[in-house]
Design a protein around this motif. Sequence first.
Motif, short mmCIF file in Angstrom:
data_model
loop_
_atom_site.label_atom_id
_atom_site.label_comp_id
_atom_site.label_asym_id
_atom_site.label_seq_id
_atom_site.Cartn_x
_atom_site.Cartn_y
_atom_site.Cartn_z
N VAL A 30 0.84 -1.21 0.00
CA VAL A 30 0.00 0.00 0.00
C VAL A 30 0.87 1.25 0.00
CG1 VAL A 30 -1.63 1.33 1.41
CG2 VAL A 30 -2.00 -1.11 1.04
N VAL A 31 1.92 1.26 0.82
CA VAL A 31 2.81 2.42 0.87
C VAL A 31 3.51 2.62 -0.46
CG1 VAL A 31 4.95 3.28 1.92
CG2 VAL A 31 3.16 2.36 3.37
N LEU A 32 3.98 1.56 -1.08
CA LEU A 32 4.65 1.68 -2.38
C LEU A 32 3.69 2.16 -3.46
CD1 LEU A 32 7.00 -1.44 -2.40
CD2 LEU A 32 7.65 0.95 -2.26
N LEU A 33 2.48 1.64 -3.47
CA LEU A 33 1.49 2.08 -4.46
C LEU A 33 1.12 3.55 -4.26
CD1 LEU A 33 -0.90 -0.99 -4.73
CD2 LEU A 33 0.66 -0.12 -6.47
N ALA A 34 0.94 3.97 -3.03
CA ALA A 34 0.59 5.38 -2.75
C ALA A 34 1.75 6.29 -3.15
CB ALA A 34 0.25 5.56 -1.27
N GLY A 35 2.97 5.89 -2.82
CA GLY A 35 4.13 6.69 -3.20
C GLY A 35 4.30 6.77 -4.72
N GLY A 36 4.12 5.66 -5.39
CA GLY A 36 4.21 5.65 -6.85
C GLY A 36 3.12 6.49 -7.50
N GLY A 37 1.90 6.38 -6.99
CA GLY A 37 0.80 7.19 -7.52
C GLY A 37 1.04 8.67 -7.29
N GLY A 39 3.98 10.12 -6.97
CA GLY A 39 5.08 10.51 -7.85
C GLY A 39 4.61 10.72 -9.28
N ILE A 40 3.75 9.84 -9.77
CA ILE A 40 3.20 9.99 -11.13
C ILE A 40 2.36 11.25 -11.22
CG2 ILE A 40 1.57 8.98 -12.77
CD1 ILE A 40 2.65 6.22 -11.88
N TRP A 41 1.53 11.50 -10.21
CA TRP A 41 0.70 12.71 -10.21
C TRP A 41 1.57 13.97 -10.23
CZ3 TRP A 41 0.44 16.61 -6.54
CH2 TRP A 41 -0.54 17.57 -6.77
N PHE A 42 2.62 13.98 -9.40
CA PHE A 42 3.53 15.13 -9.35
C PHE A 42 4.22 15.32 -10.70
CE2 PHE A 42 7.78 16.91 -8.49
CZ PHE A 42 7.40 18.11 -7.93
N TRP A 43 4.71 14.25 -11.30
CA TRP A 43 5.40 14.34 -12.60
C TRP A 43 4.45 14.88 -13.67
CZ3 TRP A 43 10.07 14.36 -14.57
CH2 TRP A 43 10.21 14.17 -15.93
N ASN A 44 3.23 14.37 -13.70
CA ASN A 44 2.25 14.83 -14.69
C ASN A 44 1.87 16.29 -14.48
OD1 ASN A 44 2.18 12.44 -16.10
ND2 ASN A 44 0.42 11.64 -14.98
N SER A 45 1.76 16.71 -13.24
CA SER A 45 1.40 18.11 -13.00
C SER A 45 2.53 19.05 -13.41
CB SER A 45 1.04 18.33 -11.53
OG SER A 45 2.19 18.22 -10.71
N ARG A 46 3.77 18.63 -13.34
CA ARG A 46 4.90 19.46 -13.75
C ARG A 46 5.04 19.49 -15.28
NH1 ARG A 46 7.46 22.63 -10.44
NH2 ARG A 46 9.54 21.81 -10.47
N GLN A 47 4.55 18.46 -15.95
CA GLN A 47 4.68 18.37 -17.40
C GLN A 47 3.44 18.86 -18.12
OE1 GLN A 47 7.56 17.41 -18.77
NE2 GLN A 47 8.34 17.27 -16.69
#
Length: 167
Positions: A30-37, A39-47
Amino acid sequence: MNDTVAPEDATEDSPKAGKKGLIIVIALGVVLLAGGGGGIWFWNSRQASPEVAGTKVKPSAPLQFHALDPAFVVNFQGSGGARFLQLEVRVASREGETIALLKANDPVIRNDLLMLFGVQNQAALSDVAGKEQLREQTLTAVRGVVEREGGKGDSVESVLFTSFVMQ
């Protein structure tokens, strides 16, 4: 005499250990999935593209300055008789049309500003607040000329005093 451990004793410990391990593995997942999600959200918002709610964000144009040359020299009343005020003024806008309008109406702007500067008081201009008030009045006067001539007064962003001398 049998030194072996009874099968009942071994089976009692293994279900507890198995449940703990399963809970740890699930929590880590759960922690890995939340962290990955995240990170993806942050990357997409910057791009993301500079479109917000279907409207395109217009990149701001560089600030352009128009100098009201030559410097303004006016006399005004001060303590002890006539005083002199010399000002160099720059007008700033990001729109080329406004700069062109300022250049075309330079005599009108200079006239209005000479009238404004001539009624000032030495005591009021001797501190920063008085100078800032004069700057705001100058900005209002320039915007008024731009609006009277068919331009957008709000496109004049600021008025700067690049020289301010009182005698």
